[in-house]
Enzyme design. Structure first.
Site, mmCIF file in Angstrom:
data_model
loop_
_atom_site.group_PDB
_atom_site.id
_atom_site.type_symbol
_atom_site.label_atom_id
_atom_site.label_comp_id
_atom_site.label_asym_id
_atom_site.label_seq_id
_atom_site.Cartn_x
_atom_site.Cartn_y
_atom_site.Cartn_z
ATOM 1 N N TYR A 1 1.314 -10.816 -2.342
ATOM 2 C CA TYR A 1 2.600 -10.402 -2.578
ATOM 3 C C TYR A 1 3.233 -11.223 -3.795
ATOM 4 C CZ TYR A 1 2.589 -7.848 1.629
ATOM 5 O OH TYR A 1 2.096 -7.171 2.774
ATOM 6 N N HIS B 1 6.954 -5.636 -2.698
ATOM 7 C CA HIS B 1 5.581 -5.002 -2.494
ATOM 8 C C HIS B 1 4.458 -5.736 -2.805
ATOM 9 C CE1 HIS B 1 7.458 -1.091 -1.650
ATOM 10 N NE2 HIS B 1 8.179 -1.099 -2.855
ATOM 11 N N LYS C 1 -1.969 -0.983 -5.568
ATOM 12 C CA LYS C 1 -2.607 -2.521 -5.447
ATOM 13 C C LYS C 1 -3.608 -2.337 -6.431
ATOM 14 C CE LYS C 1 -1.428 -2.791 -0.481
ATOM 15 N NZ LYS C 1 -0.239 -2.313 -0.634
#
EC number: 4.6.1.16
Lengths: 285, 439, 351, 112
Positions: free
Chosen positions: A213, A221, A254
Site C-alpha cells: 500500500y 488502496h 494492482k
C-alpha cells in the site's frame, strides 16, 4: 531508550522459528505510525460475532519483526516457560499487591459510578431524605456491577520480558526467526519496500507474498501484489505466472511485482540489493 | 444473549476477513454502532489512490485511525463481579477448570466431571477469555487455596501455547467459533469415543480389510488390461465406428484414472484400505454448522473437517495429492453426495447421514434430465475437506473436493439433446433433433 | 446474405474422425437391404479421404496452413488456434472488412476493438475529474460537496455512454500492401497452430495429420531425449487425452493461468466449464502457484480442477517406450486423479 | 535465451492482428536478443503522455520447459534500450501472442 522499543513476543515450541505477536495497544499504535500495520487476530470483546474487526494480539509477519529488530524499534521476547516460572515465583506479598491493585480499581469504579448515580438523581429531582434509602439498594447493585478486566498485556512477566533487550539475545532470536521463513529473500524485498514508504500485508489471497500500500491501508488502496523473492541471477521469470498475474492485476487494480535479490557477498549498496520489475497487462492481445 | 441470535444482524460482508471486496476492512467507525446492536451497512470504496499531501486527506486518515484505536481501547475484556466465571489453567493437563460453571457456552464447550466442575480444552479456555466470558487464572499445583492463583492476561494465555502449530490452529478455531460454528478438536473427539466401540470396530475392520485387499488385487489386474497397441493404423481398416460414442470409447481406455468412491459400500472399502499416505497431516477440527439443538455427548457426524496449514513456515507445504488422498480416507463427516442414496437404501448404522441430508433432500432428489444430472454430479464432486491456510494472521479457507471426470462421459449425443419444440407443429420422427438449415 | 449455417449442423461432429452414420437403413423384411448395408459397411471407412497437412515452423510450432484444413480442424472438435485471431480463423474476413474489400458481418475482434476505444475515452474523462477533485481538496472544499460533484460526474459518464455513436472509416496502411499477392488478391496470412498435445492427439490417437509419430516426437523433444525432457509433455498429454477421450473439448487455459479449459461442446456453444492445472501427484507446491490461478478462474466463475498425474512405472521403462515410438505404452503408464480447489467462505456456509 | 525463431511470429501478430505501424526488428548487442520496435494503433494507456514507439521483447512460453528470462537479463535489456517500459510479446504454445508491460522498478497501477 529501552522503554520506547516495542516488545514482540515470539510464540514458539522447541526449535521453532516463532510467531511474532504484539499485545499492547499503545505499541500497536506506535507500529502503525512507523508503517507497520500487522494483522489483528483476537476477538474484539465488543463485537464477538464477526471477523472483520478484531483486537489484540497483533500478528506480525516474520519479515516485519526482523525489520523492527534491525532498526532497533522493537525487541523479541520468548520463552514458553516464562509464564510458568513467573506464576510459580509469586509469593503471598505479590498476590496481596495484586489484590490491592484490584481493590483500588474497584474503589475507583465505585467512586465513578456513585458520582454518576448522584448526578442522575439530582437531575431527576429526588429529595435528600429519600436518597439514603435508595443508597443501600444501590450499593448492593453497585458491588455486583464492578468490572474485572482481563488485560491485554501480561503483568506477570512485564519485568522479565525487558531483560530480553540485549544485543546477543536479540541476534540469536532473530537468526532463529529468519531460518524458519520459507524464503530468505523475502526479508530483503520487505525491507526495500518498507524503506520506500510502503505498508505491507500478507498477500496470499491475491496470489502473492505481500500486498503493498502506498500509505496506511486504512485510507489507501493497495498498489501491488509482490511475488515471493527471486534469485536475481538464477531464477527464470515464470511466464505462466506473468500471464495470470497480469490478468489478475487488471481486475483488482494492482500491479504484479517481482523482486530479484542479489547475492549476499556482492559489494553493492544495500539499497541496490533488490531489483524490482512491475508487470501489467498491456490491454491488448 | 444467545450466541446464535447475536450474529444475525451482522452483514455477511463483515463475517469473514477475506471478503471478495478486496483488502482489509478499513472503517472502524462502524464498530461502535455494531457493538450497540444496530444494523450496519459497511461503506466501501472510500479509500484514496495515494497520499496527495492535502490536509483533507490527512484529516480523513487521522479520523480513521482514531476510530480504530478508540474502538480497541474502549472494548475492554472481562466481566462484572456478578457474572464472574473463574477458570483455572492447570499446567500439567494444559486445560482449564471452571469450579462453578454457568452460561450458554456449556452447550457446545467443556466437559463436566463428577464434581460438577467444567473442564475446558486450552482452545476453549483462551477463546472464552478473549470474549470476556470467563476470567482466566493460573492454578498453582502445590496449593488448593485459590487466593494465591494469579489472574492472567491475554499475553500470558498466548504464551502458554506449546507450538506455532497450536497457535495457528487456535486462530482458525476462533475464526469459526466467532461465526457461530460448533468446533471440536478432531483428535479429542475420536479419543472420546468409548473404547468398547472401538474394539468392536476393529474386529469388523480386520475382516473388511481382508476382503478389500483381495478385492483390490483382483480389480487391480482388471483395471489395467491395456497391453494391445492402442490406435494402430490398421485399426481403421479392421473396425468400423458407427457412432462418435464408439470412437470415444476406443479412446478412453488408454489412461487409467482413480475413480472416487460413490456409495456407502465403496466408501467403506476405501476407508479400510491401507492408509500411509497422509504423512504428518491430520484433521484439526470437526465442525458443525450453527444449531440450537446440539448435543455435546451425541454430536453425530460433523458437517465438515478442517486441516490447518501455515503457508509461510519452512516446515509446511500445500498437501500433495497423496496426502490429500490420505486425508480423504480418514474423513469422518457428513457427505452430501450420499444423501440421495441414503433415502433409497436405508442403512441403520448410518442414520446420521440420512438425518443430515434430510434438509437438502427436497433439493437433491429433484429429478433433472440425465445430462443435467451428470453435470451436477461432476461439478459437486465427492468427498471433501476444508484446508485452512494461515498467512501471517490472515486465514483463508479452501475446500478440496475429490472429483472424478473419468467415470463420466460427456460427449454430445444428438439423440439426447433437448428437442426444441416448434409451436403447434409436432416433429417427424426422422427429424432427429437437429435444426434444418434455413435459407 | 451469406448462407446461415446453424451451429448444430456446422459443428455436428465432435472429432475430426467421423462415424459411419450414413449407412443405409436395414429393413428386417427386405434381405436386399441387408446385403446393401453389408456392402456399404465393408467399403466405408472412418479414415479421412486425405490426411491434413501439418508442418513445423519456427522450430517447435506445429502449424496447419490450408484454409480448408484449418476450417475442418476447427469445426470438428475445435482443434488449434489461429495465430491472428482469438481462436477461430477469422483474420481474412476481418481484414476484408477493414480494408473495405467486401461486405460482411463484423467480426468479434472488431467489436472488442471499438469497445476498447470507448472505454479509453471514459477513463480519460475519469482522470480529468480526479485532477479537479485534487484541486478542490487543495482549495479546502468540503468533502460532501466533492462527493456531490462526483455523483454528478458519474451521471454525465452514463449519459455519454448512451450517446456513443458509430464511426467507420477504412484506410489502407503501407504495410498492408504485403498482404496482396501478385494476383492482387488478399493473401491469407493466418495459420492454425496446434499445441504439442493436440499434435500428438491428432497423430497418435486419431489418424488425422499427415505427419508421423517419429517425426512429431523428434521435433517436440529432440532425437535422444532423457526422461526429464519428456516428463512434462507426458503429464500434459495424459491429462489432455483423459479429458478429450471422455468427451470434453480441451483447449489451452493460458489466459486463466492454468493448463486447460474444458468445454462441454466447444467455444461457440458456451463458456468453458472448468479450468484445469496439471500437477505431479507426489511433488509439493507453493500455494502462490494456486491462489493466483484460483482467483482468475473464480472471477470467471469456473471451478478449478487440480489434475494429478502419476507415473506408475520406472522412468527408464517409459523412456524406452518413447524411443520406440510406443506411445500407447508410454501414456498408459500414468494414472490420473482429480480434486477441485475452491475458496470456501465460512460465513456463507452456516446453514 | 534465444528468441530469433519467434520474432517473425510476434511481428506478424503486431502488424496484422494488432495493426501496429513502423514495426522494425533489431538485435541487441549485449544480450544477443531480438527486439521489435513499433507504433501502436492507438494510445495504450491513459497514463501515457502521448502515442509513442514501444519496444517489444518476443519471448516464448513453453509449458514443457522453464524459460530463461532472469531478472538480471531484464536489467541488461533495460539498460541497453534506455526506456521506461518494455512490452513482453509472449508467444504461447497454442499459437496466441499476449502482451504484457514490464516496467523497471516499482510502477503505479492505472488510476482507473
Amino acid at each position: 531508550m529501552v522503554s520506547s522499543k516495542v516488545a514482540i513476543v515470539l510464540l514458539q515450541g522447541d526449535g521453532e522459528a516463532g510467531t511474532p505477536l504484539v499485545f499492547d495497544i499503545e505499541s500497536i499504535q506506535k507500529l502503525r505510525s512507523i508503517g507497520v500495520a500487522g494483522i489483528l487476530t483476537g476477538t474484539l470483546p465488543s463485537a464477538t460475532q464477526q471477523n472483520a474487526f478484531l483486537s489484540v494480539p497483533l500478528r506480525l509477519m516474520a519479515e516485519e519483526a526482523l525489520w523492527l529488530v534491525e532498526k532497533q524499534l522493537g525487541y523479541l521476547v520468548h520463552g514458553d516457560q516464562m509464564v510458568h516460572t513467573a506464576a510459580g515465583a509469586i509469593r503471598a506479598e505479590g498476590m496481596k499487591e495484586a489484590r490491592d491493585e484490584l481493590e483500588r480499581s474497584f474503589e475507583a469504579q465505585r467512586e465513578f459510578k456513585r458520582q454518576q448515580h448522584h448526578e442522575k438523581l439530582r437531575r431527576l429531582g429526588v429529595k435528600d431524605e429519600c436518597r439514603a434509602e435508595a443508597e443501600t439498594d444501590y450499593s448492593r447493585l453497585l458491588e455486583s456491577s464492578l468490572f474485572v478486566e482481563t488485560c491485554d498485556s501480561s503483568t506477570l512477566i512485564s519485568q522479565r520480558q525487558r531483560e530480553f533487550d540485549k544485543p546477543e539475545i536479540q541476534a540469536r532470536l532473530a537468526q532463529q526467526l529468519r531460518t524458519g521463513c520459507k524464503s530468505q529473500g523475502d526479508f530483503h524485498v520487505y525491507k526495500t519496500l518498507r524503506e520506500q514508504g510502503y505498508f505491507l500485508s500478507p498477500g496470499s489471497r491475491f496470489g502473492g507474498r505481500f500486498i503493498a500500500y502506498p500509505g496506511d491501508p486504512l485510507r489507501y488502496h493497495s498498489h501491488m501484489t509482490v511475488q515471493p523473492a527471486m534469485d536475481y541471477r538464477k531464477d527464470p521469470l515464470d511466464l505462466l505466472q506473468v500471464v495470470s498475474g497480469g490478468r489478475l492485476g487488471t481486475g483488482v487494480k494492482k500491479l504484479w511485482v517481482v523482486g530479484g535479490v542479489k547475492d549476499n557477498d556482492s559489494t553493492e549498496d544495500e539499497s541496490e540489493r533488490v531489483s524490482f520489475f512491475s508487470v501489467e497487462w498491456a490491454g491488448f492481445g | 444473549m444467545n450466541e446464535l441470535d447475536e450474529g444475525s444482524f451482522i452483514p455477511s460482508s463483515l463475517l469473514d476477513s477475506d471478503d471478495d471486496a478486496d483488502e482489509l476492512p478499513q472503517d472502524w467507525s462502524h464498530i461502535a454502532k455494531l457493538s450497540r446492536g444496530q444494523v450496519v451497512v459497511p461503506k466501501r470504496g472510500e479509500k484514496d489512490y495515494e497520499p496527495d499531501g492535502t490536509n483533507a486527506q490527512e484529516m480523513l486518515l487521522h479520523k480513521a485511525k482514531t476510530a480504530m484505536f478508540d474502538s480497541l481501547s474502549d472494548a475492554s475484556r472481562g466481566s462484572v463481579v456478578k457474572n464472574l466465571i473463574k477458570a483455572y489453567y492447570v499446567p500439567d493437563l494444559h486445560k482449564a477448570c471452571v469450579p462453578h460453571p454457568k452460561g450458554s457456552f456449556m452447550h457446545t464447550m467443556g466437559k463436566v466431571d463428577r464434581n460438577g466442575s467444567c473442564w475446558l480444552s486450552f482452545f476453549e479456555f483462551v477463546y472464552l477469555a478473549e470474549r470476556g466470558t470467563i476470567t482466566p487464572y493460573y492454578k498453582r499445583k502445590e496449593r488448593d487455596d485459590h487466593n494465591l492463583d494469579p489472574l492472567l492476561g491475554i499475553q500470558d494465555l498466548y504464551m502458554l501455547f506449546k507450538s506455532q502449530k497450536e497457535s495457528d490452529e487456535f486462530a482458525v478455531y476462533a475464526h469459526l467459533k466467532r461465526l457461530g460454528f460448533i468446533v471440536m478438536q478432531s483428535s479429542q473427539n475420536s479419543a472420546g469415543a468409548s473404547s468398547v466401540e472401538q474394539e468392536k470396530d476393529s474386529a469388523v475392520q480386520k475382516l473388511r480389510l481382508r476382503f478389500c485387499q483381495t478385492f483390490e488385487s483382483l480389480s487391480g489386474s482388471v483395471s489395467n488390461p491395456f497391453n494391445l497397441p492402442f490406435y494402430h493404423p490398421l485399426q481403421c481398416h479392421l473396425t468400423r465406428y458407427c457412432t462418435s460414442a464408439q470412437i470415444y470409447e476406443s479412446l478412453n481406455k488408454l489412461i487409467p484414472y482413480i475413480a472416487a468412491p460413490k456409495t456407502q459400500e465403496e466408501l467403506q472399502k476405501d476407508m479400510c484400505t491401507k492408509n500411509d499416505s497422509a504423512g504428518k497431516w491430520e484433521f484439526s477440527f470437526d465442525v458443525w454448522k450453527p444449531q440450537s439443538n446440539f448435543k455435546k455427548k451425541t454430536p453425530g457426524l460433523p458437517d465438515f473437517q478442517v486441516v490447518v496449514f501455515n503457508k509461510n513456515s519452512q516446515k509446511e507445504n500445500f498437501p500433495t495429492y497423496h496426502e490429500m488422498r490420505g486425508l480423504l480416507k480418514m474423513l469422518r463427516c457428513k457427505m452430501d453426495f450420499l444423501s440421495g442414496q441414503a433415502n433409497e437404501q436405508p442403512n441403520p448404522t448410518k442414520t446420521e447421514e440420512a438425518k443430515g441430508g434430510a434438509k437438502k433432500k427436497s433439493k437433491a432428489n429433484k429429478k433433472y434430465p440425465p445430462h443435467i444430472e451428470q453435470q451436477r454430479r461432476i461439478k459437486r464432486g465427492y468427498r471433501s475437506f476444508v484446508l485452512a491456510t494461515m498467512d501471517d494472521g490472515l486465514v483463508s479457507f479452501i475446500k478440496i473436493t475429490e472429483t472424478d471426470f473419468g467415470s463420466e462421459n460427456v460427449w454430445f449425443k444428438p439423440n439426447n439433446a433437448p428437442v426444441r419444440k416448434e409451436k403447434g407443429k409436432p416433429k417427424g420422427s426422422k427429424f432427429n433433433g437437429e435444426v434444418i438449415e434455413s435459407r | 446474405m451469406p448462407k446461415y449455417v446453424p451451429n448444430a449442423k456446422r459443428y455436428k461432429y465432435p472429432l475430426p474422425i467421423h462415424p459411419l452414420d450414413q449407412l443405409p437403413a436395414i429393413k428386417p423384411y427386405n434381405p436386399i437391404s441387408w446385403v446393401y448395408w453389408l456392402y456399404c459397411y465393408t467399403f466405408s471407412t472412418n479414415q479421412l479421404a486425405s490426411k491434413i497437412h501439418a508442418e513445423f515452423t519456427n522450430g517447435k510450432h506445429l502449424t496447419v496452413t490450408g484454409p480448408e484444413d484449418m476450417r475442418y480442424l476447427w469445426e470438428n472438435g475445435f482443434f488449434g488456434t489461429a495465430q491472428l485471431s482469438r481462436s477461430e480463423p477469422t483474420w481474412k474476413k476481418r481484414t476484408m472488412v477493414r480494408l473495405g474489400l467486401s461486405e460482411g458481418s463484423t467480426a468479434l475482434e472488431h467489436i472488442t476493438e471499438k469497445r476498447r476505444t470507448e472505454r479509453l475515452k471514459f477513463k480519460q474523462e475519469r482522470s480529468r475529474f480526479e485532477a479537479i477533485k485534487l484541486d478542490m481538496r487543495q482549495r479546502g472544499i468540503a468533502e460532501d460537496q466533492i462527493l456531490a460533484e462526483e455523483r454528478a460526474f458519474l451521471k454525465s459518464l452514463r449519459e455519454m455512454e448512451k450517446v456513443f455513436e458509430e464511426e467507420g472509416d477504412v484506410h489502407l496502411r503501407e504495410v498492408d500492401e504485403e498482404l496482396f499477392g501478385p494476383d492482387e488478391q488478399l493473401m491469407d496470412m493466418e495459420v492454425l497452430e496446434l499445441m504439442p498435445v493436440e499434435g500428438i492427439f491428432l497423430t497418435f490417437a486419431l489418424p488425422v495429420l499427415d505427419i508421423t509419430v517419429e517425426k512429431l516426437l523428434e521435433n517436440l523433444t529432440g532425437g535422444e531425449p532423457s526422461y526429464a525432457d519428456i516428463h512434462e509433455l507426458c503429464l500434459k498429454y495424459v491429462a489432455y487425452h483423459h479429458y478429450r477421450s471422455h468427451g470434453w473439448c480441451a483447449r489451452s487455459g493460458i489466459k486463466f493461468g492454468c493448463d486447460f479449459l474444458l468445454y462441454r461442446r466447444g467455444p461457440p456453444f458456451q463458456h468453458a466449464d472448468y479450468g484445469v492445472k496439471v500437477l505431479e501427484a507426489c511433488k509439493p507446491f507453493d500455494t502462490t502457484l494456486f491462489s493466483g490461478a484460483a482467483r482468475v478462474l473464480s472471477g470467471a466463475r469456473k471451478p478449478f480442477i487440480l489434475c494429478y498425474v502419476e507415473l506408475q512405472k520406472p522412468e527408464s521403462e517409459v523412456l524406452e517406450f518413447w524411443r520406440q515410438g510406443r506411445l500407447d505404452k508410454v501414456f498408459c503408464s500414468y494414472k490420473v486423479g482429480e480434486a477441485s480447489y475452491r475458496r470456501w467462505v465460512p460465513g456463507k456456509n452456516r446453514d | 535465451m534465444d528468441n530469433q525463431h519467434i520474432v517473425r511470429l510476434v511481428r506478424n501478430n503486431l502488424v496484422h492482428q494488432q495493426l501496429w505501424n513502423d514495426v522494425e526488428e533489431a538485435k541487441l548487442v549485449d544480450t544477443n536478443l531480438w527486439v521489435l520496435r513499433g507504433l501502436p494503433s492507438h494510445k495504450l494507456s491513459n497514463d501515457d503522455p502521448q502515442l509513442e514507439h514501444e519496444w517489444i521483447l518476443p519471448v516464448e512460453l513453453s509449458q514443457y520447459k522453464p524459460g530463461k528470462l532472469t531478472l538480471e537479463l531484464m536489467d541488461k535489456i533495460f539498460s541497453e534500450l534506455e526506456c521506461r517500459r518494455v512490452t513482453l510479446g509472449i508467444a504461447n504454445d497454442d499459437g496466441t501472442v499476449v502482451y504484457y508491460f514490464i516496467y523497471k522498478g516499482l510502477h503505479k497501477p492505472k488510476r482507473n
